[in-house]
Design an enzyme around this catalytic site. Sequence first.
Site, mmCIF file in Angstrom:
data_model
loop_
_atom_site.group_PDB
_atom_site.id
_atom_site.type_symbol
_atom_site.label_atom_id
_atom_site.label_comp_id
_atom_site.label_asym_id
_atom_site.label_seq_id
_atom_site.Cartn_x
_atom_site.Cartn_y
_atom_site.Cartn_z
ATOM 1 N N TYR A 1 8.010 -13.708 -1.801
ATOM 2 C CA TYR A 1 6.814 -13.425 -1.018
ATOM 3 C C TYR A 1 6.712 -14.363 0.180
ATOM 4 O O TYR A 1 6.465 -13.920 1.304
ATOM 5 C CB TYR A 1 5.596 -13.574 -1.928
ATOM 6 C CG TYR A 1 4.304 -13.068 -1.345
ATOM 7 C CD1 TYR A 1 4.040 -11.705 -1.298
ATOM 8 C CD2 TYR A 1 3.345 -13.940 -0.869
ATOM 9 C CE1 TYR A 1 2.856 -11.233 -0.777
ATOM 10 C CE2 TYR A 1 2.160 -13.478 -0.347
ATOM 11 C CZ TYR A 1 1.915 -12.131 -0.302
ATOM 12 O OH TYR A 1 0.738 -11.674 0.221
ATOM 13 N N SER B 1 -0.417 -13.422 5.026
ATOM 14 C CA SER B 1 -0.958 -14.320 4.011
ATOM 15 C C SER B 1 -0.811 -15.737 4.515
ATOM 16 O O SER B 1 0.079 -16.034 5.304
ATOM 17 C CB SER B 1 -0.174 -14.152 2.720
ATOM 18 O OG SER B 1 -0.379 -15.274 1.898
#
Lengths: 336, 303
Positions: B189, B176
Amino acid sequence: MNIVVEFFVVSFKVMWSFVLAGAKWLIKPEEKSVEGQVCVITGGGSGLGRLFAAEFARRRATLVLWDVNRRANEETAELVRDIYREMVPPKGFRNSVGELQLFQPQVYTYVCDVSKRESVYSTAEKVRREVGNVTFLINNAGVVSGHHLLECPDELIEKTMMVNCHAHFWTTKAFLPKMLELNQGHIVTVASSLGLFSTAGVEDYCASKFGAIGFHESLSHELKAASKDGIKMTLVCPFLVDTGMFKGCKIRKEMAPFFPPLKAEYCVERAMRAILTDQPMVCTPRTMYVVTFMKTVLPFDAIVCMYRFLGADKCMYPFLAQRKESTNNNGMKPGM
Amino acid sequence: MMDTKLLGCVVLFPIQILFCILKATVRLLVPLKRKDLVADVVLITGGGRGIGRHLAKEFAKQGARKVILWGRTEKCLRETCEEIAMTGTECHYFVCDVGNREEVYQQAKVVREKVGDVTILVNNAAVVHGKTLMKSDDDALLKTQHINTLGQFWTMKAFLPRMLELCHGHVVCINSILSLSSIPGAIDYCTSKASAYAFMESLTLGLLDCPGVDCTTVLPFHTDTEMFQGMRVRFPHLFPPLHPEVVAQRTVDAVRTNTAFVVLPWTMHLLVILKSLLPQCALEEIHKFAGSYTCMNTFKGRT
């Protein structure tokens, strides 16, 4: 319309921040005082942790040292006590102001394995009870497994991640609530330049250090978003330090003079200066900023060229080979 | 002798760099040779839904021989598997939690025995907890690390040795953009993705010496899947959420063209460059303006 104004305000602030940054180069900001403040250092028994302890001691901070190795931790404590002894009397006598000058900083040691959540929480509770509120948290403990990915035992990979990265969750969670309440504190993450760019063969170490930096950045944005301006954060990214943690690691021979292994003392000195002036990030040596910037602009092939030119892509291979050879290898080496 | 060699290197270095930049530019304009996937067995972790599901379909469409799906929810896996089998590609699924090391090794053995050697490994499985540090549950924080980061270590250890033996393989990681530029409110995350990025970067450098085995890391911006439901960017017209189909297409294309790193959309490069240049307070102002300080406030996630 509103958004246009906002855009200009932001652009102006961005420009202004450059001016401020430039001004800091010219007029050195004053270092803040840490006298009497409680400072927790994880991995205080050796390497950079020990040097950080000495620096904070010279500035008369109360020190709380954490390490898994009780003996090494006690040695650091002894060193710190020596520093206290040397400096306190003259200062106390010269100024006849009174009690404040007679304040005697102390050092506390705790055996704590930062990779174990319960151990961190219970030790933190003890610190709160026995010492008081913590202002400085130096997340410094780190390990390296020193094996190629496919040869590395799974437990060592997990250990590296837990000590270098996950431990930051637990220590920060233990001390941050009080800092938030008082809106005062300072969290320091001792990462590595391998947290900004990676090299082959030490996947687990790079992963843990990048993770620590991701954590640090996310947390610092969180504090900003919550307008907790009183809590400062500093990220320390030293290049290879000669603490023996990466013994054998070498870059290309001809390039080595340009990137000498850092003296640990120099690295800590720079880091201390950054911490005490609330600088958000410090890379040592400064050439690392250039490498990091180049990494973001160049295409991957060019980065590989650059790494190969510097001999940085496989700089860890001699270290890994040496690790493999050494027979008295008991797995992990604490330090750095 | 040594000196002349060094001098040669020093002179050659800027030329090499320029050549690399030129090559990268040309690659953007000229269609490249794409490799064939007919002999490839693809394993996708987290293949039941989201980007993983679209990846499975895309790999099948581009001619992969077999597709294997791993995931935690059997229902999604079965549905995706049936959908792919309809198109005529052989598809298998196994229930496996990549956060559990023993389970990964065991299921990897099952895959080898029942289906054969995996030649394309797609590490796609990820979870997000989406809270600030103090609001996060300890176990949830750890779980994210185990699935998003350590899971990749285990799958890699399970499948990479065979790829190296065969001198044929490809390792793909769906990461990501948050791995390079953190936001508040998703600390679990951001940490895990940054780790995973370093893992892939280090591995990519290490595997340069291994002919036939390549790496691809994809760094997409906010993708319109269940996982990040509720996340709101401030300028959706400038930075629209990506569609999972597009991410899947670009990923498979990157595999076929042997591209090491893909940032989606390309505008995110600017963010990364800015981050390495700007002083911290300037970066904070930009984040605030772009709304990344508030985008996670409305986050719901997978309910």
